[in-house]
Design a protein around this motif. Sequence first.
Motif, mmCIF file in Angstrom:
data_model
loop_
_atom_site.group_PDB
_atom_site.id
_atom_site.type_symbol
_atom_site.label_atom_id
_atom_site.label_comp_id
_atom_site.label_asym_id
_atom_site.label_seq_id
_atom_site.Cartn_x
_atom_site.Cartn_y
_atom_site.Cartn_z
ATOM 1 N N THR A 96 70.915 64.243 26.475
ATOM 2 C CA THR A 96 70.708 63.869 28.043
ATOM 3 C C THR A 96 68.981 63.244 28.144
ATOM 4 O O THR A 96 68.240 63.849 27.368
ATOM 5 C CB THR A 96 70.222 65.188 29.112
ATOM 6 N N VAL A 97 69.050 62.280 28.599
ATOM 7 C CA VAL A 97 67.636 61.450 28.897
ATOM 8 C C VAL A 97 67.300 61.465 30.196
ATOM 9 O O VAL A 97 68.178 60.882 31.243
ATOM 10 C CB VAL A 97 67.697 59.795 28.532
ATOM 11 N N HIS A 98 66.139 61.868 30.937
ATOM 12 C CA HIS A 98 65.540 61.774 32.127
ATOM 13 C C HIS A 98 64.242 61.001 32.194
ATOM 14 O O HIS A 98 63.589 61.152 31.517
ATOM 15 C CB HIS A 98 65.436 63.214 32.490
ATOM 16 N N LEU A 99 64.241 60.237 33.250
ATOM 17 C CA LEU A 99 63.099 59.303 33.510
ATOM 18 C C LEU A 99 62.612 59.556 34.978
ATOM 19 O O LEU A 99 63.492 59.733 35.893
ATOM 20 C CB LEU A 99 63.482 57.906 33.310
ATOM 21 N N SER A 100 61.334 59.709 35.255
ATOM 22 C CA SER A 100 60.718 59.883 36.279
ATOM 23 C C SER A 100 59.644 58.769 36.584
ATOM 24 O O SER A 100 58.807 58.803 35.692
ATOM 25 C CB SER A 100 60.132 60.905 36.576
ATOM 26 N N PHE A 101 59.807 58.220 37.663
ATOM 27 C CA PHE A 101 58.738 57.088 38.052
ATOM 28 C C PHE A 101 58.027 57.643 39.137
ATOM 29 O O PHE A 101 58.496 57.823 40.429
ATOM 30 C CB PHE A 101 59.287 55.720 38.330
ATOM 31 N N PHE A 102 56.554 57.828 39.023
ATOM 32 C CA PHE A 102 55.942 58.295 40.067
ATOM 33 C C PHE A 102 55.428 57.183 40.936
ATOM 34 O O PHE A 102 54.547 57.530 42.142
ATOM 35 C CB PHE A 102 54.869 59.288 39.470
ATOM 36 N N ASP A 103 55.365 56.013 40.371
ATOM 37 C CA ASP A 103 54.801 54.817 41.224
ATOM 38 C C ASP A 103 55.913 53.818 41.133
ATOM 39 O O ASP A 103 56.366 53.533 39.887
ATOM 40 C CB ASP A 103 53.554 54.324 40.122
ATOM 41 N N ASP A 104 55.961 53.312 42.334
ATOM 42 C CA ASP A 104 57.261 52.292 42.429
ATOM 43 C C ASP A 104 56.997 51.103 41.673
ATOM 44 O O ASP A 104 58.248 50.336 41.327
ATOM 45 C CB ASP A 104 57.447 51.999 44.233
ATOM 46 N N GLY A 105 55.803 50.814 41.450
ATOM 47 C CA GLY A 105 55.629 49.761 40.689
ATOM 48 C C GLY A 105 56.288 49.551 39.124
ATOM 49 O O GLY A 105 56.208 48.658 38.534
ATOM 50 N N HIS A 106 56.131 50.823 38.666
ATOM 51 C CA HIS A 106 56.609 51.052 37.369
ATOM 52 C C HIS A 106 58.251 51.075 37.332
ATOM 53 O O HIS A 106 59.060 50.878 36.285
ATOM 54 C CB HIS A 106 56.239 52.306 36.745
ATOM 55 N N ASP A 107 58.977 51.359 38.274
ATOM 56 C CA ASP A 107 60.425 51.492 38.483
ATOM 57 C C ASP A 107 60.940 50.035 38.511
ATOM 58 O O ASP A 107 61.052 49.170 39.589
ATOM 59 C CB ASP A 107 60.762 52.127 39.728
ATOM 60 N N PRO A 108 61.830 49.689 37.504
ATOM 61 C CA PRO A 108 62.485 48.389 37.382
ATOM 62 C C PRO A 108 63.570 48.396 38.297
ATOM 63 O O PRO A 108 64.585 47.379 38.479
ATOM 64 C CB PRO A 108 62.801 48.379 36.045
ATOM 65 N N GLY A 109 64.179 49.664 38.999
ATOM 66 C CA GLY A 109 65.151 49.513 39.790
ATOM 67 C C GLY A 109 66.337 50.275 39.185
ATOM 68 O O GLY A 109 66.692 50.516 37.917
ATOM 69 N N GLU A 110 67.410 50.908 39.789
ATOM 70 C CA GLU A 110 68.494 51.845 39.557
ATOM 71 C C GLU A 110 69.280 51.032 38.608
ATOM 72 O O GLU A 110 69.593 51.602 37.321
ATOM 73 C CB GLU A 110 69.093 52.438 40.782
#
Length: 137
Positions: A96-110
């Motif tokens: 299982t891999v889990h990612l958390s983006f705390f800053d929307d600028g780092h999140d490339p989208g779902e």
Amino acid sequence: MTEYERSRTMPAPPEHVFDQAAHIDQMDTWLPDDLHVDAGDLPAVTVHEDRTDADTSAVFRAQREQMRLEWGTRDQGGYAGWLQVAGIGSGASEVTVHLSFFDDGHDPGERAVREALDSSLERLEEQVRLRVDNAAG
């Protein structure tokens, strides 16, 4: 904060899967194509992203006794993740891999994250299969 999680079953004992995933010099074989990890003085690492041609200071920890990898950005704290390997019997494992983006600028989208996670897990499974096949043959 945005979080994503994906899992995949792999045909090898958890120790084999964990060892392959945790081998920092071989992470390029299963990480998304545009990410490259350069081990510094662990737990410090540098992650290079081809898409932006940027280097990011990060941390990476492998906890074999827990079959867990953890990582995240070091300076700006915008991103973190973990990989957990669990035995499911008959010599197989679930990763299982889990990612958390705390800053929307780092999140490339779902869509981009899910595709990257699925591709990475598939590539990790290929590396695990190669290792198991080579050990058996």
